[in-house]
Design an enzyme around this catalytic site. Sequence first.
Site, mmCIF file in Angstrom:
data_model
loop_
_atom_site.group_PDB
_atom_site.id
_atom_site.type_symbol
_atom_site.label_atom_id
_atom_site.label_comp_id
_atom_site.label_asym_id
_atom_site.label_seq_id
_atom_site.Cartn_x
_atom_site.Cartn_y
_atom_site.Cartn_z
ATOM 1 N N GLY A 5 0.734 -1.354 0.309
ATOM 2 C CA GLY A 5 0.043 0.088 0.075
ATOM 3 C C GLY A 5 0.730 1.362 -0.006
ATOM 4 O O GLY A 5 0.158 2.500 0.241
ATOM 5 N N GLY A 10 0.259 4.866 -1.977
ATOM 6 C CA GLY A 10 -0.627 5.912 -1.405
ATOM 7 C C GLY A 10 0.080 6.948 -0.333
ATOM 8 O O GLY A 10 1.227 6.974 -0.579
ATOM 9 N N THR A 68 -5.337 2.372 13.206
ATOM 10 C CA THR A 68 -5.820 3.709 13.205
ATOM 11 C C THR A 68 -6.644 4.018 14.658
ATOM 12 O O THR A 68 -7.064 3.133 15.191
ATOM 13 C CB THR A 68 -6.869 3.915 12.102
ATOM 14 O OG1 THR A 68 -7.577 5.002 12.583
ATOM 15 C CG2 THR A 68 -7.971 2.994 12.094
ATOM 16 N N ASP A 69 -6.609 5.148 15.050
ATOM 17 C CA ASP A 69 -7.126 5.558 16.151
ATOM 18 C C ASP A 69 -8.654 5.345 16.096
ATOM 19 O O ASP A 69 -9.469 5.236 17.161
ATOM 20 C CB ASP A 69 -6.929 7.144 16.824
ATOM 21 C CG ASP A 69 -7.400 8.125 15.485
ATOM 22 O OD1 ASP A 69 -7.886 7.718 14.498
ATOM 23 O OD2 ASP A 69 -7.273 9.141 16.010
ATOM 24 N N GLU A 70 -9.159 5.116 14.865
ATOM 25 C CA GLU A 70 -10.655 5.087 14.705
ATOM 26 C C GLU A 70 -11.175 3.481 15.196
ATOM 27 O O GLU A 70 -12.384 3.650 15.582
ATOM 28 C CB GLU A 70 -11.057 5.488 13.286
ATOM 29 C CG GLU A 70 -10.557 6.621 12.662
ATOM 30 C CD GLU A 70 -11.378 7.078 11.367
ATOM 31 O OE1 GLU A 70 -12.415 6.461 11.143
ATOM 32 O OE2 GLU A 70 -10.877 7.716 10.483
ATOM 33 N N TYR A 130 -15.225 1.218 7.621
ATOM 34 C CA TYR A 130 -13.906 1.401 7.379
ATOM 35 C C TYR A 130 -13.386 1.036 8.917
ATOM 36 O O TYR A 130 -12.095 0.222 8.896
ATOM 37 C CB TYR A 130 -13.622 3.097 7.327
ATOM 38 C CG TYR A 130 -11.979 3.065 7.483
ATOM 39 C CD1 TYR A 130 -11.119 2.592 6.579
ATOM 40 C CD2 TYR A 130 -11.617 3.990 8.692
ATOM 41 C CE1 TYR A 130 -9.734 2.874 6.882
ATOM 42 C CE2 TYR A 130 -10.510 4.253 8.855
ATOM 43 C CZ TYR A 130 -9.363 3.816 7.897
ATOM 44 O OH TYR A 130 -8.034 3.874 8.338
ATOM 45 N N LYS A 157 -10.792 -2.006 9.839
ATOM 46 C CA LYS A 157 -9.361 -1.914 10.276
ATOM 47 C C LYS A 157 -9.427 -2.841 11.627
ATOM 48 O O LYS A 157 -8.161 -3.128 12.020
ATOM 49 C CB LYS A 157 -9.144 -0.518 10.478
ATOM 50 C CG LYS A 157 -8.975 0.268 9.392
ATOM 51 C CD LYS A 157 -8.160 -0.082 8.264
ATOM 52 C CE LYS A 157 -6.463 0.138 8.950
ATOM 53 N NZ LYS A 157 -5.447 -0.608 8.207
ATOM 54 N N LEU A 190 -9.841 15.681 3.563
ATOM 55 C CA LEU A 190 -10.105 16.969 4.431
ATOM 56 C C LEU A 190 -9.240 17.892 3.636
ATOM 57 O O LEU A 190 -9.682 18.831 2.721
ATOM 58 C CB LEU A 190 -10.297 16.935 5.864
ATOM 59 C CG LEU A 190 -11.129 18.426 6.320
ATOM 60 C CD1 LEU A 190 -11.565 18.021 7.357
ATOM 61 C CD2 LEU A 190 -9.827 19.476 6.595
ATOM 62 N N HIS A 229 -21.202 9.790 12.073
ATOM 63 C CA HIS A 229 -19.859 10.386 12.148
ATOM 64 C C HIS A 229 -19.112 10.491 13.502
ATOM 65 O O HIS A 229 -19.977 10.866 14.465
ATOM 66 C CB HIS A 229 -19.898 11.632 11.551
ATOM 67 C CG HIS A 229 -18.819 12.582 11.204
ATOM 68 N ND1 HIS A 229 -18.726 13.817 10.508
ATOM 69 C CD2 HIS A 229 -17.260 11.985 11.107
ATOM 70 C CE1 HIS A 229 -17.450 13.944 10.166
ATOM 71 N NE2 HIS A 229 -16.849 13.184 10.577
#
Length: 335
Positions: free
Chosen positions: A8, A11, A124-126, A148, A152, A188, A274
């Site tokens: 990856g 990217g 990820t922190d998500e 997503y 992850k 963003l 969100h």
Amino acid sequence: MKKLLVTGAAGFIGSNFVRYMLDKYDDYEITVFDALTYAGHLENLEDVKDDPRFKFIKGDIRKAEDVEEPVKNSDIVINFAAESHVDRSIADAENTMNTNVMGVLTLCEAARRHDIERFVQISTDEVYGDIDEGFSKETDPLSPNSPYSAGKTGGELLARSYYRTYGLPVIVTRGSNTYGPYQQPEKLVPLFVSNAMEGKSLPVYGDGMQIRDWLHVMDHCSGVDCALHKGEPGGIYNIGGGNQRPNIEIIKIILEVTGKDESLIKHVADRPGHDRRYALDASKLLGMGWQRTHDFETAMRDTVRWYMDNTAWWKKIKESEENKEFADKWYANRK
Ligand SMILES: NC(=O)c1ccc[n+]([C@@H]2O[C@H](COP(=O)([O-])OP(=O)(O)OC[C@H]3O[C@@H](n4cnc5c(N)ncnc54)[C@H](O)[C@@H]3O)[C@@H](O)[C@H]2O)c1
């Protein structure tokens, strides 16, 4: 020479990581393995492609036949490959799951068969979901809220299970919201810089008060480097920016640097599900000697200027049929 397979890495973060590693170390040979999806661009690696320590292989982490030889020929695997855009995961959860979960499975299978020395899964922190206050620690429960982040979470849990079950020396990093050069112009910062330069509106989700922990891409890369070299197999390491800001604050910086005014801001319907706030406790990695070297106020403005100076790079990507079609459809539903 150690042989590093970086998946990856055509990217955003992966290409910066390759640049960082070739610059910092002499004793790594790096093979980039990437499917070149809509988010992968060889242009991101233009400045390193002629380095004799660099090689590129086009392949898909979901396909065992693609992964077999490159993994066999490596000592270390670092997996950045993912469907990384939350909006796209909402529009097509299945595609996201296939890469973010099943792709990790395919890589882990090959890695355990070929006695890979270190397998770093970039997470990820998500995965923590949003938190109203405080900071997420590595031991906190996981509570992902989007396809997503659920993908992850599945990917990193699967990788860790290969450590417990098969002894694959897996390390997981959980990075926070990353900014810097070469980010796909649907995210963003590059989306809003490019829209501002094109005189288009900046579609702000809801009230724009979603808080993210902003981390410069090179600090993300040095965090992965630290976890790779100093982390324990089976270990999880938060890579936090130590820098929580609401999205609207980033947007105001973009307007200031591009010389545009707030009339371009257009509030649109919020992204479904969100998350409101992420914040990472990075004390574990900081205690291992990792240091952030980018000051947000300066580095964010430099990043905005990088996109202003590299219009040909983002224009080509933004104007591709695939990207235009997705963006048009997505924002048509956000009115
Ligand atoms: N961007 C962030 O703020 C952030 C923060 C924390 C963690 N992460 C994680 O870091 C990693 C990289 O994120 P990014 O922002 O650079 O993403 P990106 O979308 O810019 O890059 C993803 C790369 O993966 C490749 N890819 C996708 N599917 C593939 C497949 N099936 N086989 C091979 N290659 C494939 C794409 O071609 C692309 O080059 C991801 O795992 C992401 O979850 C990102």
